[in-house]
Scaffold this active site. Structure first.
Site, PDB file in Angstrom:
ATOM      1  N   PHE A 225      69.459  93.037  92.200  1.00 21.54           N
ATOM      2  CA  PHE A 225      70.348  94.188  92.368  1.00 21.54           C
ATOM      3  C   PHE A 225      70.378  94.651  93.819  1.00 21.54           C
ATOM      4  O   PHE A 225      69.342  94.703  94.492  1.00 21.54           O
ATOM      5  CB  PHE A 225      69.874  95.376  91.523  1.00 21.54           C
ATOM      6  CG  PHE A 225      69.903  95.150  90.047  1.00 21.54           C
ATOM      7  CD1 PHE A 225      71.059  95.364  89.311  1.00 21.54           C
ATOM      8  CD2 PHE A 225      68.765  94.737  89.369  1.00 21.54           C
ATOM      9  CE1 PHE A 225      71.073  95.170  87.941  1.00 21.54           C
ATOM     10  CE2 PHE A 225      68.769  94.541  87.996  1.00 21.54           C
ATOM     11  CZ  PHE A 225      69.934  94.756  87.285  1.00 21.54           C
ATOM     12  N   ASP A 226      71.559  95.000  94.285  1.00 22.38           N
ATOM     13  CA  ASP A 226      71.665  95.838  95.473  1.00 22.38           C
ATOM     14  C   ASP A 226      71.313  97.256  95.030  1.00 22.38           C
ATOM     15  O   ASP A 226      71.354  97.552  93.830  1.00 22.38           O
ATOM     16  CB  ASP A 226      73.091  95.768  96.015  1.00 22.38           C
ATOM     17  CG  ASP A 226      73.321  96.738  97.152  1.00 22.38           C
ATOM     18  OD1 ASP A 226      72.478  96.791  98.068  1.00 22.38           O
ATOM     19  OD2 ASP A 226      74.335  97.451  97.122  1.00 22.38           O
ATOM     20  N   LYS A 227      70.975  98.117  95.956  1.00 21.95           N
ATOM     21  CA  LYS A 227      70.599  99.488  95.569  1.00 21.95           C
ATOM     22  C   LYS A 227      71.810 100.412  95.549  1.00 21.95           C
ATOM     23  O   LYS A 227      72.263 100.841  94.488  1.00 21.95           O
ATOM     24  CB  LYS A 227      69.530 100.056  96.506  1.00 21.95           C
ATOM     25  CG  LYS A 227      69.074 101.482  96.103  1.00 21.95           C
ATOM     26  CD  LYS A 227      68.021 102.031  97.040  1.00 21.95           C
ATOM     27  CE  LYS A 227      68.619 102.448  98.372  1.00 21.95           C
ATOM     28  NZ  LYS A 227      69.517 103.643  98.256  1.00 21.95           N
TER      29      LYS A 227
ATOM     30  N   ALA B 299      73.940  91.398  91.456  1.00 23.47           N
ATOM     31  CA  ALA B 299      74.830  92.528  91.209  1.00 23.47           C
ATOM     32  C   ALA B 299      74.924  93.373  92.463  1.00 23.47           C
ATOM     33  O   ALA B 299      73.912  93.855  92.974  1.00 23.47           O
ATOM     34  CB  ALA B 299      74.303  93.369  90.045  1.00 23.47           C
TER      35      ALA B 299
END
Length: 634
Positions: free
Chosen positions: A308-310, A510
Site C-alpha cells: 500500500f501507498d499511505k 495499491a
C-alpha cells in the site's frame, strides 16, 4: 435470412415442440407415415438454425458443436430414428435459446449501467434554457439539473447544491452532498436540490462512458482458463468425430456412434469459464470495482502480498494544515504562506494542493503566473516566485540544495512527525523561511478491509511511503501492518516490489494512480483509488476502486477467488457429466435423446452455477465489531 432465423429462434423452437408432440400423439391412432412426417418436419424446423451455424463455422474452418449435432441429426434421419432426430434438434435449439437468455442476465450489471446513461441535457444558450440531446452538449457550456434529473456530462458545480446518488460511478449507495466547486459525473442522479454546472467532459470522454467501455472490454477479454479451453475445444471437437467413426468401425453400431458424437459435445466445458468470468466482472462493476478482464481476475485471485501507498490509499487523501512556523523574521505568516501557495500551483502533489487550499481559506491572493519551476519527484519543487528563489519539500531536498537545517528545526520536525504530521520545509534564496505541518487521517474502513483480506488469504501487508518514518509507524501500528518502509522515492517503491516478486510472491500494489504509477505498473496487480474515475487511475491500474474505499478492494479480492473457484467447479461439472454419459452409452443405458437432454441440462447447470456470482457478497458485516474493538485498543 440468417438474421431472420436467429430473430425467430424462439418461435421455431415452439413450432418444433408442437410438431413433435403431434407426431407422437397422432402416431398412436394413425398410420406410421403421418407420425414420421410430423417428426421429420419438426426436425427440419428445429435443425435449420443449427445447420446454418454449422455451415458458417465450417466456412471459417472451425469444428463447432453445431457441426457435431448436425452430423448426429443427419445420422438419426438416415437410420430412420425420427423421434430421436427431432428430440435432439429440439433440445439443442431450446437449450441454445435458454443459454442466450440466461447469459443475457449475467451481463445485467452492464445493461443496468447502459440504461442509466443520460439521453438529454438542459443547457443555457444565448440566455435561454433549452433541452438538447446529450451528445450535442459542448465543453464549456452551462448545464442545469433539477431534482430527480440525471447529470448528463462531467463538470464542476458553479451554482446551487444537491444530494447526488453516485452509485452508477462509485458503487456507493449513500448519496453524496455536493456544493459549488465540487466535481460531478455523468450518469449520476440529483436526488434533492438544484445545480448549475460547467461541462468539462462530454460524450465518450465522460467518466460514465469510460466505465461502460472498460466493463465491456473486460467482459470480452478472456482468462487463461478460457483461452486454454477454447484451444482445447478446437482439438477436442474434431477428435470426437474421429472417435465416433472408430466406435462405428469397431461395433458396427451407427446408433451408438451417433449417440457418442452427441454425448461428447464440449458445450458445458466451453461455456462454463466465460459465464463465470462475465458474471464476476459484472458483480464488480455493480459494486464500484472495475476489474479489467478475466486474466486480471485470475492474477488477482493468486495475490498473497499487498503493498500500500499511505497518503490517499490507507489515509483519506484529504490532508489539512495543522501548524505553520516562520523561521525567518522578515516574513509574516500569511505573507510566507502566500508565496508558498503561489509556488505550489505548479504541483499536482496532494500536499501542495493542501497548502493552496489553506491559503484560499485565509483569503490570500494567489497569482498563478509564477516564474520557472521544476518538480523533483519524491522530494518537492523549486520555483521562482516574484523574484524569490523558492525551494519547497522534504529534508532530503533541503540537504540536496545545501540549505542549513539547525538543531532547533530538526527537533521541531521530529516532534511534529511523532504527532502524525508531515513537515514541509520552505527555503527562500537558500535560507529556511518556514515549515508547514500537514496531517491526514486513516480511512475509517481501512482496518476492516485489511482484516477481511487477511481472512481471505493475503499473507502479508506492507506500506511503502515517501512520508517520514514517525508518521508511517503511526499508521502501520493503527492498521496492524506486517511492515512499512518510509521516506522512499518512486523508484525505491519499484525496486522493493521487484524484490518481492523475485522472492516468489504474487504482489498487488495499491496507490493513488498518479505518484505510484511506476510501482502499480510493476506489480502483478496494480490497483488505483479511482477518485471518481481520474484518467491516470483508469489507464494505469488493473483494478480501479471508483468510490475510493478499501472495502471495495477486499470485495474485489474475495470476488476474484470466488470467480476462479466457480470457474473450476463448472469445468469439473462439464468433464464429470461427459465421463458419466460416455459410460452410460457404452453400457447401453443412455440413448441419443436422453443423452442430449442430460447434455443440455449440464450446460444450463454450469450457467446457473456461474450466475450465483451475480449476488456474491464479500461478507464484511461480521468483521465490523472486531475492527471497532481493535481500533479502540490502538
Amino acid at each position: 435470412m440468417v438474421a431472420i432465423i436467429q430473430k425467430y429462434k424462439q418461435l421455431l423452437t415452439a413450432i418444433s415442440f408442437i410438431f413433435i408432440a403431434l407426431g407422437i400423439f397422432l402416431g398412436i391412432f394413425e398410420e406410421q407415415i403421418i407420425k414420421n412426417s410430423f417428426l421429420i418436419f419438426a426436425t427440419v424446423i428445429a435443425g435449420i438454425p443449427i445447420f446454418i451455424k454449422a455451415y458458417q463455422a465450417l466456412r471459417m474452418k472451425v469444428f463447432s458443436i453445431e457441426l457435431l449435432v448436425t452430423i448426429a441429426i443427419t445420422g438419426a434421419l438416415f437410420i430412420q430414428e425420427f423421434i430421436e432426430s427431432s428430440v435432439v434438434a429440439f433440445l439443442f435449439l431450446f437449450g441454445d435459446y435458454l443459454e442466450a437468455r440466461t447469459l443475457e442476465r449475467t451481463r445485467s450489471s452492464l445493461r443496468e449501467l447502459m440504461d442509466m446513461a443520460p439521453q438529454e441535457a438542459h443547457v443555457i444558450r444565448n440566455g435561454t434554457t433549452m433541452k438538447i440531446p446529450v451528445e450535442e452538449v459542448a465543453v464549456g457550456e452551462r448545464v442545469l439539473v433539477h431534482s430527480g434529473g440525471k447529470i448528463p456530462v462531467d463538470g464542476k458545480i458553479i451554482t446551487g447544491s444537491a444530494s447526488i446518488n453516485e452509485a452508477t460511478v462509485t458503487g456507493e449507495s449513500i448519496p453524496a452532498a455536493k456544493k459549488v466547486n465540487d466535481d460531478v459525473f455523468s450518469g449520476t442522479i440529483v436526488d434533492q436540490g438544484y445545480i448549475e454546472m460547467i461541462a468539462e467532459k462530454v460524450g465518450d470522454d465522460t467518466t460514465f462512458a469510460r466505465i461502460i467501455e472498460l466493463v465491456e472490454e473486460a467482459q470480452d477479454s478472456k482468462s487463461k482458463t478460457e483461452k486454454f479451453l477454447n484451444k482445447f475445444s478446437q482439438i477436442y471437437t474434431p477428435a470426437v468425430v474421429v472417435l465416433s467413426a472408430i466406435v462405428y468401425i469397431l461395433l458396427q453400431d451407427l446408433h451408438m456412434a451417433i449417440t457418442f458424437l452427441v454425448i461428447a459435445c464440449p458445450g458445458a466445458l466451453v461455456i462454463g469459464a466465460p459465464v463465470s468470468n462475465v458474471t464476476g466482472i459484472g458483480n464488480g462493476a455493480k459494486h464500484g470495482v472495475l476489474i479489467k478482464g478475466g486474466e486480471v481476475m485470475d492474477r488477482l485471485s493468486k495475490v498473497d502480498t499487498v503493498v500500500f501507498d499511505k497518503t490517499g490509499t490507507l489515509t483519506k487523501g484529504k490532508p489539512e494544515v495543522t501548524a505553520m512556523k516562520v523561521w525567518d523574521p522578515q516574513f509574516q505568516e500569511d505573507e510566507l504562506l502566500q508565496i508558498i501557495a503561489k509556488a505550489e500551483l505548479i504541483s499536482e502533489h496532494h500536499l501542495g494542493k493542501t497548502i493552496v487550499k489553506e491559503a484560499i481559506s485565509r483569503n490570500l491572493l494567489i497569482n498563478e503566473h509564477v516564474g520557472n519551476g521544476e518538480i523533483i519527484k519524491g522530494k518537492g519543487i523549486k520555483v521562482v516566485v516574484e523574484g524569490w528563489e523558492v525551494s519547497i519539500g522534504n529534508e532530503s531536498l533541503m540537504r540536496e540544495e545545501d540549505i542549513i537545517l539547525n538543531e532547533a528545526m530538526l527537533l521541531y520536525k521530529e516532534g511534529q512527525e511523532k504527532k502524525g504530521n508531515t513537515v514541509v520545509f520552505t527555503a527562500i534564496n537558500g535560507k529556511i523561511a518556514g515549515t508547514i505541518s500537514i496531517a491526514d487521517q486513516v480511512r475509517e474502513d481501512a482496518y476492516m478491509a485489511l482484516q477481511k483480506m487477511r481472512n481471505d488469504g493475503i499473507k502479508q501487508m506492507i506500506m511503502l511511503t515517501g512520508d517520514n518514518r514517525h508518521t508511517a509507524a503511526l499508521v502501520a501500528r493503527k492498521l496492524n501492518l506486517d511492515s512499512f518502509h518510509a521516506e522512499l522515492l518512486p523508484e525505491d517503491k519499484v525496486n522493493y516490489i521487484k524484490q518481492l516478486k523475485h522472492a516468489g510472491h504474487k504482489v498487488a500494489m495499491a496507490g493513488d494512480g498518479i505518484n505510484d504509477a511506476p510501482a502499480i505498473a510493476t506489480a502483478d496487480i496494480g490497483l488505483a483509488m479511482g477518485d471518481g474515475g481520474t484518467d491516470i487511475s483508469m489507464e494505469t491500474a488493473d483494478v480501479v476502486l471508483m468510490a475510493d474505499k478499501l472495502t471495495q478492494f477486499s470485495h474485489a479480492y474475495a470476488l476474484a477467488k470466488a470467480t476462479i473457484r466457480n470457474m473450476k467447479q463448472n469445468t469439473w461439472i462439464a468433464i464429470g457429466t461427459v465421463f458419466l454419459l460416455l459410460l452410460g452409452v457404452l453400457n447401453g443405458s443412455v440413448h441419443l435423446a436422453s443423452g442430449m437432454f442430460i447434455h443440455e441440462a449440464s450446460v444450463l447447470l454450469v450457467i446457473l452455477n456461474g450466475m450465483r456470482l451475480i449476488r456474491f457478497k464479500s461478507g464484511m458485516s461480521q468483521l465490523k465489531k472486531q475492527a471497532t474493538k481493535f481500533q479502540l485498543q490502538r
